[in-house]
Design an enzyme around this catalytic site. Structure first.
Site, PDB file in Angstrom:
ATOM      1  N   ASP A  32       0.876  -1.170   0.000  1.00 45.61           N
ATOM      2  CA  ASP A  32       0.000   0.000   0.000  1.00 45.61           C
ATOM      3  C   ASP A  32       0.910   1.217   0.000  1.00 45.61           C
ATOM      4  O   ASP A  32       1.500   1.564   1.022  1.00 45.61           O
ATOM      5  CB  ASP A  32      -0.891  -0.019   1.242  1.00 45.61           C
ATOM      6  CG  ASP A  32      -1.822   1.187   1.318  1.00 45.61           C
ATOM      7  OD1 ASP A  32      -1.636   2.151   0.546  1.00 45.61           O
ATOM      8  OD2 ASP A  32      -2.724   1.185   2.181  1.00 45.61           O
ATOM      9  N   ASN A  54       2.462   5.784 -10.461  1.00 40.41           N
ATOM     10  CA  ASN A  54       1.231   5.604 -11.220  1.00 40.41           C
ATOM     11  C   ASN A  54       0.029   5.241 -10.354  1.00 40.41           C
ATOM     12  O   ASN A  54      -1.113   5.439 -10.768  1.00 40.41           O
ATOM     13  CB  ASN A  54       1.440   4.503 -12.276  1.00 40.41           C
ATOM     14  CG  ASN A  54       0.153   4.098 -12.944  1.00 40.41           C
ATOM     15  OD1 ASN A  54      -0.407   4.841 -13.746  1.00 40.41           O
ATOM     16  ND2 ASN A  54      -0.359   2.917 -12.599  1.00 40.41           N
ATOM     17  N   TYR A  60     -10.291  14.537  -6.575  1.00 36.02           N
ATOM     18  CA  TYR A  60      -9.386  14.004  -7.589  1.00 36.02           C
ATOM     19  C   TYR A  60      -8.616  15.141  -8.263  1.00 36.02           C
ATOM     20  O   TYR A  60      -7.400  15.047  -8.475  1.00 36.02           O
ATOM     21  CB  TYR A  60     -10.193  13.218  -8.619  1.00 36.02           C
ATOM     22  CG  TYR A  60      -9.362  12.425  -9.598  1.00 36.02           C
ATOM     23  CD1 TYR A  60      -8.799  11.202  -9.235  1.00 36.02           C
ATOM     24  CD2 TYR A  60      -9.156  12.869 -10.904  1.00 36.02           C
ATOM     25  CE1 TYR A  60      -8.052  10.460 -10.133  1.00 36.02           C
ATOM     26  CE2 TYR A  60      -8.410  12.136 -11.810  1.00 36.02           C
ATOM     27  CZ  TYR A  60      -7.855  10.933 -11.419  1.00 36.02           C
ATOM     28  OH  TYR A  60      -7.101  10.200 -12.310  1.00 36.02           O
ATOM     29  N   LYS A  75      -4.393  15.461  -8.229  1.00 35.26           N
ATOM     30  CA  LYS A  75      -3.575  15.497  -9.437  1.00 35.26           C
ATOM     31  C   LYS A  75      -2.881  16.846  -9.626  1.00 35.26           C
ATOM     32  O   LYS A  75      -1.748  16.912 -10.114  1.00 35.26           O
ATOM     33  CB  LYS A  75      -4.428  15.144 -10.653  1.00 35.26           C
ATOM     34  CG  LYS A  75      -4.909  13.698 -10.653  1.00 35.26           C
ATOM     35  CD  LYS A  75      -3.742  12.714 -10.603  1.00 35.26           C
ATOM     36  CE  LYS A  75      -4.187  11.277 -10.739  1.00 35.26           C
ATOM     37  NZ  LYS A  75      -3.047  10.318 -10.735  1.00 35.26           N
TER      38      LYS A  75
END
Length: 241
Positions: free
Chosen positions: A63, A90, A155, A159
């Site tokens: 994790d 990623n 999100y 990012k």
């Protein structure tokens, strides 16, 4: 001039590499000659399938939002393959939430998996890269870093933070032979986009992107000492959504 990337002798770690974009990048790295540590959290069978396709590789469960797990993963990869000098951050989580449905827990886990993991993995591999005076870090961002996106503000934040992390590390590490860049794909044909072929109508190219196209972009920065702190955008000509 023909440019062929030769990564023979290099050791790569790709997080979240059991499927989709991560798997495509891991395979592309191996095809260029690198040994690859394939990280996964739960999909052991998928990760082993990627390893079998690669050859000189190892699958490692971890994790990556947890510091102790990251440290064990990097040690395990180094023991099996050698010190990591290529890192691809990623691993990611996409919990679709509207503004009114988004919870504190949703926000926290998204930041931990999408952003904190990139910090933890980068910190863990830096000593080995510094010892070699050579390193490559590629962060897989998203068009949502600069646009509204379809997943949610949590999100977007994760990012956008990853791209800030990219620029911050890049400026501080380039003199040590380490470059840090990001790749920001939008609407790629992965499990996340399963059943959303309707979205292709928004893309001038007329189709969703493919994981191998993201892999090509990720590998394109590895041979360039002068390119750092940049974000490569892949969106088929689409404006950010």
């Amino acid at each position: 001039m023909t440019i062929k990337l030769d990564l023979t002798g290099h050791i790569a770690l790709v997080t979240g590499a059991s499927r989709g974009i991560g798997a495509a990048i891991a395979i592309a790295l191996a095809e260029a000659g690198a040994a690859v540590a394939v990280n996964y959290r739960e999909r052991a069978d998928d990760a082993e399938t990627v390893v079998r396709k690669i050859g000189r590789a190892i699958a490692i469960a971890a994790d990556v939002s947890q510091a102790a797990a990251v440290a064990r993963m990097v040690d395990q990869a180094a023991s099996a393959l050698g010190p990591i000098d290529i890192l691809v951050n990623n691993a990611g989580l996409a919990i679709v939430r509207g503004i009114d449905d988004l919870t504190e827990s949703d926000f926290d886990v998204t930041i931990a998996v999408n952003l904190k993991s990139a910090f933890l993995c980068t910190q863990a591999v830096l000593p080995g890269m510094r010892a070699k005076k050579w390193g490559r870090i590629v962060n897989i961002s998203s068009g949502a870093a600069r646009g509204a996106g379809a997943i949610g503000v949590h999100y977007n934040a994760s990012k956008a933070g990853m791209e800030g992390l990219t620029r911050g590390y890049a400026a501080r590490l380039v003199k040590e032979g380490i470059t840090v860049n990001a790749v920001a794909p939008s609407l790629i044909e992965t499990d996340m986009m399963r059943g959303r072929s309707d979205l292709a109508s928004r893309i001038p190219l007329g189709r969703l992107g493919h994981p191998d196209e993201v892999a090509k972009a990720a590998l394109s920065v590895l041979g360039n000492d002068y390119m750092t702190g940049q974000t490569i955008v892949l969106n088929g000509g689409m404006a950010f959504i």
